[in-house]
Scaffold this motif. Sequence first.
Motif, short mmCIF file in Angstrom:
data_model
loop_
_atom_site.label_atom_id
_atom_site.label_comp_id
_atom_site.label_asym_id
_atom_site.label_seq_id
_atom_site.Cartn_x
_atom_site.Cartn_y
_atom_site.Cartn_z
N THR A 266 0.85 -1.21 0.00
CA THR A 266 0.00 0.00 0.00
C THR A 266 0.87 1.25 0.00
OG1 THR A 266 -0.12 -0.13 2.43
CG2 THR A 266 -1.93 -1.14 1.16
N TYR A 267 1.69 1.36 -1.02
CA TYR A 267 2.67 2.46 -1.09
C TYR A 267 2.01 3.84 -1.01
CZ TYR A 267 6.28 5.54 -2.99
OH TYR A 267 7.17 6.57 -3.17
N PHE A 268 0.95 4.05 -1.79
CA PHE A 268 0.30 5.36 -1.82
C PHE A 268 -0.38 5.68 -0.49
CE2 PHE A 268 -3.50 7.99 -2.91
CZ PHE A 268 -2.81 9.17 -3.22
N LEU A 269 -1.08 4.70 0.09
CA LEU A 269 -1.75 4.92 1.37
C LEU A 269 -0.74 5.20 2.48
CD1 LEU A 269 -4.52 2.17 1.23
CD2 LEU A 269 -4.71 4.59 0.66
N ASP A 270 0.42 4.55 2.41
CA ASP A 270 1.48 4.83 3.37
C ASP A 270 1.95 6.27 3.24
OD1 ASP A 270 1.27 2.20 4.10
OD2 ASP A 270 3.05 1.54 2.98
N GLN A 271 2.08 6.72 1.99
CA GLN A 271 2.47 8.11 1.74
C GLN A 271 1.44 9.08 2.30
OE1 GLN A 271 3.14 8.42 -2.56
NE2 GLN A 271 5.23 9.06 -2.09
N LEU A 272 0.16 8.76 2.11
CA LEU A 272 -0.91 9.61 2.61
C LEU A 272 -0.80 9.79 4.13
CD1 LEU A 272 -4.18 8.51 0.74
CD2 LEU A 272 -2.80 10.55 0.34
N THR A 273 -0.60 8.67 4.83
CA THR A 273 -0.49 8.71 6.28
C THR A 273 0.71 9.55 6.72
OG1 THR A 273 -1.50 6.52 6.45
CG2 THR A 273 -0.29 7.32 8.37
N THR A 274 1.84 9.31 6.09
CA THR A 274 3.06 10.03 6.45
C THR A 274 2.92 11.53 6.21
OG1 THR A 274 4.43 8.11 5.91
CG2 THR A 274 5.53 10.25 5.99
N ASN A 275 2.40 11.87 5.03
CA ASN A 275 2.28 13.29 4.68
C ASN A 275 1.23 14.00 5.53
OD1 ASN A 275 4.24 13.12 2.70
ND2 ASN A 275 2.77 12.61 1.09
N LEU A 276 0.14 13.31 5.88
CA LEU A 276 -0.87 13.93 6.73
C LEU A 276 -0.32 14.18 8.14
CD1 LEU A 276 -3.73 14.93 7.21
CD2 LEU A 276 -4.44 12.57 7.68
N GLU A 277 0.43 13.23 8.65
CA GLU A 277 1.02 13.40 9.98
C GLU A 277 2.00 14.56 9.99
OE1 GLU A 277 2.67 9.61 10.94
OE2 GLU A 277 0.76 8.79 11.68
N TYR A 279 1.84 17.14 8.01
CA TYR A 279 1.03 18.35 7.88
C TYR A 279 0.41 18.73 9.23
CZ TYR A 279 -2.22 21.67 5.73
OH TYR A 279 -2.89 22.80 5.37
N MET A 280 -0.01 17.73 10.00
CA MET A 280 -0.58 18.00 11.33
C MET A 280 0.46 18.59 12.26
SD MET A 280 -2.95 14.63 11.97
CE MET A 280 -4.56 14.46 11.19
N HIS A 281 1.67 18.02 12.25
CA HIS A 281 2.75 18.53 13.09
C HIS A 281 3.16 19.95 12.67
CE1 HIS A 281 3.20 14.93 15.38
NE2 HIS A 281 3.55 14.18 14.33
N LYS A 282 3.09 20.21 11.39
CA LYS A 282 3.41 21.54 10.88
C LYS A 282 2.46 22.58 11.45
CE LYS A 282 3.82 24.14 6.54
NZ LYS A 282 3.68 24.07 5.06
N ASP A 283 1.17 22.24 11.51
CA ASP A 283 0.17 23.17 12.04
C ASP A 283 0.36 23.41 13.53
OD1 ASP A 283 -0.95 23.52 9.62
OD2 ASP A 283 -2.73 22.29 9.97
N LEU A 284 0.95 22.42 14.21
CA LEU A 284 1.14 22.55 15.65
C LEU A 284 2.37 23.39 16.00
CD1 LEU A 284 0.35 18.89 16.79
CD2 LEU A 284 -1.07 20.92 17.12
N ASP A 285 3.27 23.54 15.02
CA ASP A 285 4.52 24.30 15.28
C ASP A 285 4.24 25.78 15.45
OD1 ASP A 285 6.49 22.26 12.99
OD2 ASP A 285 5.95 21.99 15.10
#
Length: 285
Positions: A266-277, A279-285
Motif C-alpha cells: 500500500t505504497y500510496f496509502l502509506d504516503q498519505l499517512t506520512t504526509n498527513l502526519e 502536515y498535522m505537526h506543521k500546524d502545531l509548530d
Amino acid sequence: MKHRFFHEAISKINKKEDRLTMKPSKIIEESYSMTLLLKDLLSELKEFVMNSDFENELQEIDFFKNIKPQILGKLIFYNKVYRMEIACPVPNGKLMLQYFSSKLEQLKKTFKEHTVSSDFYRYYRSNRCDLDDRFFRLGNIEFYSGLNSVAFEMDPQFSTYYDYKVSRIISDDLLYQYLLRRLDPDDAEKLGDEVSLEAYSKDIYWTDSKNALIELVYALHATGAVSNGRVGITKLAMIFEMAFRIKLGDLHHSFHRMKDRSGSKTYFLDQLTTNLEKYMHKDLD
C-alpha cells in the motif's frame, strides 16, 4: 457587447437552476420548464451570433468551446431527463430502480464504446487549447475525417461540430450524476441541494499515478467508506474517473499487480499517512 450578452445568458440559466428542487415529485415539471427556457435561449443566441460578428478569434473560440456547449449541453440533459421520467413505468419500487439502472448501463456502455476512446474527448478532458483554432472556429468542419451524421444536420453558421461534441460530454456528465442520485431513493429529497460534478471538476485533475488512485479506490471500498460498502468497485472507480478526468483501465489486473509488490503493498496509502502526519505537526509548530 457580445461578451456581456453571452454571460447574461449563462447567468439567466444559473438563476433558474438555483430555484430547482430536482425532487422526483417535481422533476418532470422542472425538466420540461428548463428545456423550454434553454431552447428559447439557444435560439436567441443563434440570432444574435448570426447578425453580428465576433470581436476577435478568441471570442469566437470561447463561445463555441465554453458558452454554447453549456447551454446546449444542459438542453440535451434536461430534455433527456424529461423523456426518461415521463417514460418511467412506476414512480418508485424495484421496477423503477431497474428502469434507471438500465439507463445508467446504457450511458456507461456508450461512454466506453464511443466517447472515452475518441481523440477529441482526451483533448477536451486534458484541458488542451493548442487545437482550439481548428475545433472551435466556424468553417473548419472536416467531412473527409468521417464525422457523425449529426454534422450534416447542423447549421454551419452556428456550429463548428465540435461544440456539439463538448455539449454531449457536458450532458453525459450531468446525466451520469443524475442517474446515480436517482438510484438512491434515500437521498432523493436532497437532490435540490446538490450540484453537477461538471460545475466543480472542470479544472480538477488527478496528478499522481493511476495505480495510486486505484489503491485509494480499493481502500475506500474495502473499508466501506462510501455508502457503507454497497457501491461496487467499478462504479466507485467510474466516479473517480469522471471527477478527476482519468481512465483507470483494467482495475482488477492493476490490483493483482499491487498484491505482488515487494515491500509495502500500500505504497500510496502509506504516503498519505506520512504526509498527513507531517502536515498535522506543521500546524502545531
